[in-house]
Design a protein around this motif. Structure first.
Motif, mmCIF file in Angstrom:
data_model
loop_
_atom_site.group_PDB
_atom_site.id
_atom_site.type_symbol
_atom_site.label_atom_id
_atom_site.label_comp_id
_atom_site.label_asym_id
_atom_site.label_seq_id
_atom_site.Cartn_x
_atom_site.Cartn_y
_atom_site.Cartn_z
ATOM 1 N N ILE A 47 3.594 7.354 8.031
ATOM 2 C CA ILE A 47 2.524 6.386 8.362
ATOM 3 C C ILE A 47 1.628 6.181 7.144
ATOM 4 N N ASN A 48 1.287 7.251 6.458
ATOM 5 C CA ASN A 48 0.418 7.122 5.275
ATOM 6 C C ASN A 48 1.076 6.292 4.173
ATOM 7 N N ILE A 49 2.377 6.390 4.062
ATOM 8 C CA ILE A 49 3.092 5.582 3.060
ATOM 9 C C ILE A 49 3.129 4.112 3.487
ATOM 10 N N LEU A 50 3.463 3.885 4.760
ATOM 11 C CA LEU A 50 3.587 2.493 5.225
ATOM 12 C C LEU A 50 2.246 1.771 5.241
ATOM 13 N N THR A 51 1.170 2.524 5.373
ATOM 14 C CA THR A 51 -0.158 1.889 5.365
ATOM 15 C C THR A 51 -0.759 1.906 3.951
ATOM 16 N N THR A 52 0.058 2.221 2.968
ATOM 17 C CA THR A 52 -0.271 2.187 1.533
ATOM 18 C C THR A 52 -1.343 3.195 1.117
ATOM 19 N N TYR A 53 -1.503 4.238 1.905
ATOM 20 C CA TYR A 53 -2.481 5.273 1.585
ATOM 21 C C TYR A 53 -1.869 6.290 0.623
ATOM 22 N N LEU A 54 -0.556 6.451 0.720
ATOM 23 C CA LEU A 54 0.189 7.393 -0.132
ATOM 24 C C LEU A 54 1.338 6.652 -0.796
ATOM 25 N N GLU A 55 1.688 7.050 -2.012
ATOM 26 C CA GLU A 55 2.861 6.441 -2.650
ATOM 27 C C GLU A 55 4.088 7.314 -2.435
ATOM 28 N N PRO A 56 5.220 6.711 -2.089
ATOM 29 C CA PRO A 56 6.422 7.532 -1.938
ATOM 30 C C PRO A 56 6.962 7.954 -3.307
ATOM 31 N N SER A 58 10.277 8.021 -3.985
ATOM 32 C CA SER A 58 11.284 6.986 -4.242
ATOM 33 C C SER A 58 11.651 6.308 -2.933
ATOM 34 N N GLY A 59 12.409 5.221 -3.026
ATOM 35 C CA GLY A 59 12.825 4.483 -1.837
ATOM 36 C C GLY A 59 12.128 3.143 -1.721
ATOM 37 N N THR A 60 12.548 2.366 -0.718
ATOM 38 C CA THR A 60 12.005 1.019 -0.529
ATOM 39 C C THR A 60 11.332 0.931 0.834
ATOM 40 N N ALA A 61 10.180 0.251 0.904
ATOM 41 C CA ALA A 61 9.571 -0.035 2.204
ATOM 42 C C ALA A 61 8.928 -1.403 2.154
ATOM 43 N N LYS A 62 9.213 -2.202 3.197
ATOM 44 C CA LYS A 62 8.640 -3.547 3.281
ATOM 45 C C LYS A 62 7.954 -3.722 4.620
ATOM 46 N N ILE A 63 6.791 -4.380 4.575
ATOM 47 C CA ILE A 63 6.062 -4.714 5.797
ATOM 48 C C ILE A 63 6.060 -6.234 5.874
ATOM 49 N N LEU A 64 6.684 -6.788 6.913
ATOM 50 C CA LEU A 64 6.817 -8.244 7.071
ATOM 51 C C LEU A 64 7.337 -8.880 5.778
ATOM 52 N N GLY A 65 8.294 -8.226 5.171
ATOM 53 C CA GLY A 65 8.931 -8.766 3.965
ATOM 54 C C GLY A 65 8.183 -8.467 2.682
ATOM 55 N N ASN A 66 6.970 -7.911 2.771
ATOM 56 C CA ASN A 66 6.199 -7.612 1.564
ATOM 57 C C ASN A 66 6.414 -6.162 1.132
ATOM 58 N N ASP A 67 6.701 -6.002 -0.150
ATOM 59 C CA ASP A 67 6.971 -4.668 -0.684
ATOM 60 C C ASP A 67 5.670 -3.854 -0.761
ATOM 61 N N ILE A 68 5.721 -2.601 -0.310
ATOM 62 C CA ILE A 68 4.484 -1.801 -0.290
ATOM 63 C C ILE A 68 3.959 -1.454 -1.690
ATOM 64 N N TYR A 69 4.850 -1.466 -2.702
ATOM 65 C CA TYR A 69 4.394 -1.169 -4.074
ATOM 66 C C TYR A 69 3.792 -2.407 -4.737
ATOM 67 N N VAL A 75 0.384 -6.540 2.285
ATOM 68 C CA VAL A 75 0.693 -5.519 3.293
ATOM 69 C C VAL A 75 -0.595 -5.141 4.024
ATOM 70 N N ARG A 76 -1.636 -4.853 3.264
ATOM 71 C CA ARG A 76 -2.897 -4.395 3.872
ATOM 72 C C ARG A 76 -3.507 -5.449 4.794
ATOM 73 N N ARG A 77 -3.363 -6.724 4.433
ATOM 74 C CA ARG A 77 -3.928 -7.804 5.258
ATOM 75 C C ARG A 77 -3.299 -7.865 6.640
ATOM 76 N N ASN A 78 -2.064 -7.416 6.749
ATOM 77 C CA ASN A 78 -1.327 -7.590 8.005
ATOM 78 C C ASN A 78 -1.323 -6.371 8.926
ATOM 79 N N ILE A 79 -1.926 -5.285 8.482
ATOM 80 C CA ILE A 79 -1.809 -4.060 9.282
ATOM 81 C C ILE A 79 -3.171 -3.455 9.626
ATOM 82 N N ALA A 80 -3.152 -2.592 10.649
ATOM 83 C CA ALA A 80 -4.318 -1.758 10.940
ATOM 84 C C ALA A 80 -3.761 -0.407 11.347
ATOM 85 N N CYS A 81 -4.564 0.622 11.146
ATOM 86 C CA CYS A 81 -4.058 1.963 11.433
ATOM 87 C C CYS A 81 -5.122 2.811 12.109
ATOM 88 N N VAL A 82 -4.756 3.420 13.228
ATOM 89 C CA VAL A 82 -5.655 4.380 13.872
ATOM 90 C C VAL A 82 -5.071 5.756 13.572
#
Ligand code: ATP
Ligand code: MG
Length: 317
Positions: A47-56, A58-69, A75-82
């Motif tokens: 969760i911390n990686i997908l919400t861009t709080y932590l960097e992985p 290696s590997g690839t992660a996309k949120i709605l087609g946008n690369d987290i790196y 990415v941040r505009r489209n998400i919220a995290c509790v």
């Protein structure tokens, strides 16, 4: 396009702990997706990686087609995290908290007012208005925290163990709230949990993870079908008797899969009646003491334990 696409994510912390170990998964738009795993499986790390709080590492992660790196802002505009700990300011009222949140996201005042009304009525929060949040129970605070995080109209909502420690009543309210978020607001929900009943009741898709890697992903029905065959349950007086029989039986019958669970041996069986007869006879012939042997139906819990259990004896045999 998937809501979330994760491929071969590895996360190694500075102390050398490999919390994620080549994990891959996909989350469809508009679904409730549950990530199920034991303590330390790596759920919060993901969760911390997908919400861009932590960097992985290696590997690839996309949120709605946008690369987290490379497209972190999108990415941040489209998400919220509790997160596991609530972020809500307990000295302010719910409305004040919501206004604060809308300012943080630079939402115009009128739009924020409309959004606030929708959220308050959608989740029946009227009776919590005006009073400071400090006066509410843990379960109510969590619900307010979720409503607050919906102020920015995220397309994906991340919830890290949203129901941990809740009583059954709060649990029901929370589950309904999550379904409403999916059905009425169209938000994709990604949640983590230890509780199977929760994943089973709520989710469109479940991903079971173990030791930093996905073990299986599918609908609750698909997961149950994984072990649709019956099982044999052999009960012993204590664990050491179960272990000694487990070792002997594993050698004698390497054609069947055995699992040791406390003072029981579970046998995954394609032909339960034949196996029941053969194994009972084997036990009697060897004069092995046991308390009972029976055919049982697997539950979702069995699927989970079977896929996540690290059984030292199994690894040796
Ligand atoms: N900041 C950190 N530095 C080093 N190791 C960490 C850090 N955060 C987590 N870990 C380790 O990484 C592994 C995965 O932890 P993580 O918190 O992601 O698991 P989890 O599945 O969320 O567990 P829980 O169900 O207890 O919340 C654990 O072994 C944990 O001790
Ligand atoms: Mg966690």
């Amino acid at each position: 396009m998937e809501a979330i696409y994760v491929k071969n994510i590895v996360k190694r912390y500075k102390n050398g702990v490999e919390a994620l170990n080549g994990l891959s998964l996909t989350v469809k738009k508009g679904e409730i997706f549950s990530l199920l795993g034991q303590n330390g499986a790596g759920k919060s790390t993901l969760i911390n990686i997908l919400t861009t709080y932590l960097e992985p590492t290696s590997g690839t992660a996309k949120i709605l087609g946008n690369d987290i790196y490379t497209e972190t802002d999108a990415v941040r505009r489209n998400i919220a995290c509790v997160a596991q700990k609530t972020s809500i300011d307990t000295y302010l009222s719910l409305k004040e908290n919501m206004i604060l949140q809308s300012k943080l996201y630079k939402i115009p005042k009128e739009e924020a007012e409309v959004r606030m009304k929708i959220l308050i009525s959608c989740f029946a929060l009227e009776r919590y208005l005006q009073y400071p949040v400090s006066s509410y129970s843990g379960g109510v605070k969590r619900r307010l925290d979720i409503a607050l995080n919906l102020m920015s109209n995220p397309q994906i909502l991340f919830l890290d163990e949203p129901t941990v420690g809740m009583d059954i009543q709060s649990l029901m309210v929370m589950w309904n709230m999550m379904k409403k978020i999916r059905d009425e607001l169209g938000t994709t929900i990604f949640l983590t949990t230890h509780y199977l009943e929760e994943a089973d009741d709520l989710s469109d898709t479940i991903c079971i993870m173990r030791n930093g890697k996905e073990v299986v992903q599918g609908t609750p029905t698909e997961l149950r079908e994984l072990i649709k065959n019956n099982m044999l349950n052999i009960r012993f007086a204590n664990k050491s008797e179960a272990i000694s029989c487990f070792t002997e039986l594993s050698e004698a019958r390497n054609d069947i899969k055995l699992f040791l669970r406390e003072e029981k041996i579970l046998v995954h069986s394609k032909q339960s009646i034949e196996d029941l007869q053969a194994i009972s006879q084997w036990l009697f012939e060897r004069k092995i003491k046991f308390e009972g042997i029976e055919i049982v139906q697997p539950t979702l819990e069995d699927v989970f334990l079977r896929l996540t259990e690290v059984n030292e004896l199994e690894e040796i045999v």
